[in-house]
Design a protein around this motif. Sequence first.
Motif, mmCIF file in Angstrom:
data_model
loop_
_atom_site.group_PDB
_atom_site.id
_atom_site.type_symbol
_atom_site.label_atom_id
_atom_site.label_comp_id
_atom_site.label_asym_id
_atom_site.label_seq_id
_atom_site.Cartn_x
_atom_site.Cartn_y
_atom_site.Cartn_z
ATOM 1 N N LEU A 1 0.831 -1.202 0.000
ATOM 2 C CA LEU A 1 0.000 0.000 0.000
ATOM 3 C C LEU A 1 0.863 1.248 0.000
ATOM 4 O O LEU A 1 0.584 2.214 -0.725
ATOM 5 C CB LEU A 1 -0.924 -0.012 1.216
ATOM 6 N N ALA A 2 1.925 1.248 0.801
ATOM 7 C CA ALA A 2 2.819 2.407 0.857
ATOM 8 C C ALA A 2 3.471 2.671 -0.499
ATOM 9 O O ALA A 2 3.555 3.822 -0.946
ATOM 10 C CB ALA A 2 3.891 2.174 1.925
ATOM 11 N N VAL A 3 3.934 1.620 -1.159
ATOM 12 C CA VAL A 3 4.577 1.784 -2.466
ATOM 13 C C VAL A 3 3.566 2.286 -3.497
ATOM 14 O O VAL A 3 3.889 3.143 -4.332
ATOM 15 C CB VAL A 3 5.215 0.461 -2.919
ATOM 16 N N GLN A 4 2.328 1.774 -3.461
ATOM 17 C CA GLN A 4 1.290 2.251 -4.373
ATOM 18 C C GLN A 4 1.037 3.742 -4.169
ATOM 19 O O GLN A 4 0.880 4.492 -5.138
ATOM 20 C CB GLN A 4 0.003 1.461 -4.152
ATOM 21 N N ALA A 5 1.007 4.174 -2.905
ATOM 22 C CA ALA A 5 0.770 5.593 -2.618
ATOM 23 C C ALA A 5 1.924 6.453 -3.114
ATOM 24 O O ALA A 5 1.713 7.521 -3.703
ATOM 25 C CB ALA A 5 0.563 5.785 -1.117
ATOM 26 N N LEU A 6 3.150 6.001 -2.895
ATOM 27 C CA LEU A 6 4.319 6.770 -3.321
ATOM 28 C C LEU A 6 4.453 6.801 -4.844
ATOM 29 O O LEU A 6 5.087 7.711 -5.393
ATOM 30 C CB LEU A 6 5.587 6.175 -2.718
ATOM 31 N N SER A 7 3.882 5.814 -5.528
ATOM 32 C CA SER A 7 4.003 5.714 -6.987
ATOM 33 C C SER A 7 3.091 6.679 -7.728
ATOM 34 O O SER A 7 3.218 6.855 -8.933
ATOM 35 C CB SER A 7 3.699 4.283 -7.443
ATOM 36 N N ARG A 8 2.163 7.296 -7.025
ATOM 37 C CA ARG A 8 1.205 8.182 -7.670
ATOM 38 C C ARG A 8 1.791 9.584 -7.815
ATOM 39 O O ARG A 8 2.218 10.200 -6.843
ATOM 40 C CB ARG A 8 -0.101 8.240 -6.870
ATOM 41 N N ASP A 9 1.814 10.075 -9.052
ATOM 42 C CA ASP A 9 2.309 11.424 -9.320
ATOM 43 C C ASP A 9 1.217 12.451 -9.064
ATOM 44 O O ASP A 9 0.037 12.111 -8.925
ATOM 45 C CB ASP A 9 2.801 11.541 -10.767
ATOM 46 N N THR A 10 1.620 13.715 -9.035
ATOM 47 C CA THR A 10 0.651 14.782 -8.759
ATOM 48 C C THR A 10 -0.429 14.889 -9.831
ATOM 49 O O THR A 10 -1.530 15.347 -9.564
ATOM 50 C CB THR A 10 1.384 16.133 -8.645
ATOM 51 N N ASN A 11 -0.130 14.445 -11.061
ATOM 52 C CA ASN A 11 -1.122 14.522 -12.142
ATOM 53 C C ASN A 11 -2.051 13.315 -12.183
ATOM 54 O O ASN A 11 -2.877 13.189 -13.085
ATOM 55 C CB ASN A 11 -0.423 14.674 -13.498
ATOM 56 N N GLY A 12 -1.913 12.407 -11.201
ATOM 57 C CA GLY A 12 -2.801 11.250 -11.129
ATOM 58 C C GLY A 12 -2.266 9.990 -11.771
ATOM 59 O O GLY A 12 -2.819 8.910 -11.569
ATOM 60 N N SER A 13 -1.195 10.094 -12.552
ATOM 61 C CA SER A 13 -0.622 8.910 -13.189
ATOM 62 C C SER A 13 0.224 8.130 -12.178
ATOM 63 O O SER A 13 0.558 8.628 -11.098
ATOM 64 C CB SER A 13 0.242 9.323 -14.381
ATOM 65 N N GLU A 14 0.566 6.894 -12.549
ATOM 66 C CA GLU A 14 1.361 6.044 -11.676
ATOM 67 C C GLU A 14 2.680 5.700 -12.357
ATOM 68 O O GLU A 14 2.766 5.627 -13.577
ATOM 69 C CB GLU A 14 0.602 4.765 -11.333
ATOM 70 N N ARG A 15 3.696 5.496 -11.564
ATOM 71 C CA ARG A 15 4.992 5.095 -12.071
ATOM 72 C C ARG A 15 5.488 3.930 -11.229
ATOM 73 O O ARG A 15 5.010 3.699 -10.119
ATOM 74 C CB ARG A 15 5.990 6.251 -12.003
ATOM 75 N N GLU A 16 6.446 3.228 -11.746
ATOM 76 C CA GLU A 16 6.981 2.068 -11.032
ATOM 77 C C GLU A 16 8.226 2.483 -10.240
ATOM 78 O O GLU A 16 9.120 3.151 -10.764
ATOM 79 C CB GLU A 16 7.354 0.954 -12.012
ATOM 80 N N ILE A 17 8.253 2.088 -8.981
ATOM 81 C CA ILE A 17 9.425 2.338 -8.132
ATOM 82 C C ILE A 17 10.083 0.990 -7.866
ATOM 83 O O ILE A 17 9.526 0.161 -7.138
ATOM 84 C CB ILE A 17 9.046 3.011 -6.800
ATOM 85 N N PRO A 18 11.245 0.725 -8.432
ATOM 86 C CA PRO A 18 11.904 -0.561 -8.197
ATOM 87 C C PRO A 18 12.338 -0.708 -6.749
ATOM 88 O O PRO A 18 12.573 0.284 -6.045
ATOM 89 C CB PRO A 18 13.109 -0.527 -9.154
ATOM 90 N N ALA A 19 12.453 -1.944 -6.307
ATOM 91 C CA ALA A 19 12.834 -2.219 -4.927
ATOM 92 C C ALA A 19 14.181 -1.601 -4.569
ATOM 93 O O ALA A 19 14.418 -1.203 -3.430
ATOM 94 C CB ALA A 19 12.860 -3.732 -4.682
ATOM 95 N N GLU A 20 15.077 -1.497 -5.565
ATOM 96 C CA GLU A 20 16.407 -0.953 -5.303
ATOM 97 C C GLU A 20 16.372 0.526 -4.906
ATOM 98 O O GLU A 20 17.324 1.037 -4.307
ATOM 99 C CB GLU A 20 17.304 -1.110 -6.537
ATOM 100 N N ARG A 21 15.305 1.223 -5.253
ATOM 101 C CA ARG A 21 15.189 2.649 -4.936
ATOM 102 C C ARG A 21 14.383 2.899 -3.664
ATOM 103 O O ARG A 21 14.111 4.054 -3.325
ATOM 104 C CB ARG A 21 14.549 3.395 -6.113
#
Length: 251
Positions: free
Chosen positions: A182-202
């Motif tokens: 859930l935390a990663v999903q929340a952090l993946s959301r950009d201000t414009n509403g789109s989503e990006r992938e955050i790899p585990a290494e980051r």
Amino acid sequence: MSTPFYVSPQQAMADRAEYARKGIARGRSLVVLQFADGIVFVGENPSRALHKFSEIYDRIGFAAAGKYNEYENLRIGGVRYADLRGYTYDRDDVTARGLANVYAQTLGTIFSSAAEKPYEVELVVAEVGETPEGDQIYRLPHDGSIVDEHGSVAVGGNAEQISSYLDQRHQEGMTLAEALKLAVQALSRDTNGSEREIPAERLEVAVLDRTRPQKRKFKRISGRQLSRLLGADADAAGGDEEGASEDAEKF
């Protein structure tokens, strides 16, 4: 003789607050969530040397967003305060509430002083209790105020959007894997509403785990253990118990 330029106290404080907020917003967001066995800290951090999360004392963790050198000074001061109080009195006398009060006084004094700029930091101090009801999470903005949080909290960057997302989806009794996803999903959301992938290494991830037999409940999660929790490593998820035990000892 020229008339000195006058700025009302209200305007001066508003300008200082705006300066601090802009500095904090430039930093990457982080979230702190309660789960069944404790409290998890999750943030995007490409650096392996500069940490956003740290242990302060046995059951107390520290998280910060903003200017690194400023919140690192605050972290070191908190560790010294906790060590001195625990040594002088008793280890149980070191609490998140007491530490939050110390940080609030420091930040408030700096914010109201005209001789120096306000700190561009926002802090979270968390303490894990014997039960979920005993968990404590305090958020400290740049002006030294204290906000008692429950369930979840986000600071830095687009904290408002992330907090709204977490408020709608966070539930009591979540497992560590559920809270982490859930935390990663929340952090993946950009201000414009789109989503990006955050790899585990980051990702930088740490927990205060009340089930640990040691007095010190803080531990970091990374590598294969983090990949398994995120469900990104199917082979590791189906691995034998011996391999899982080895990873648990590492972190």
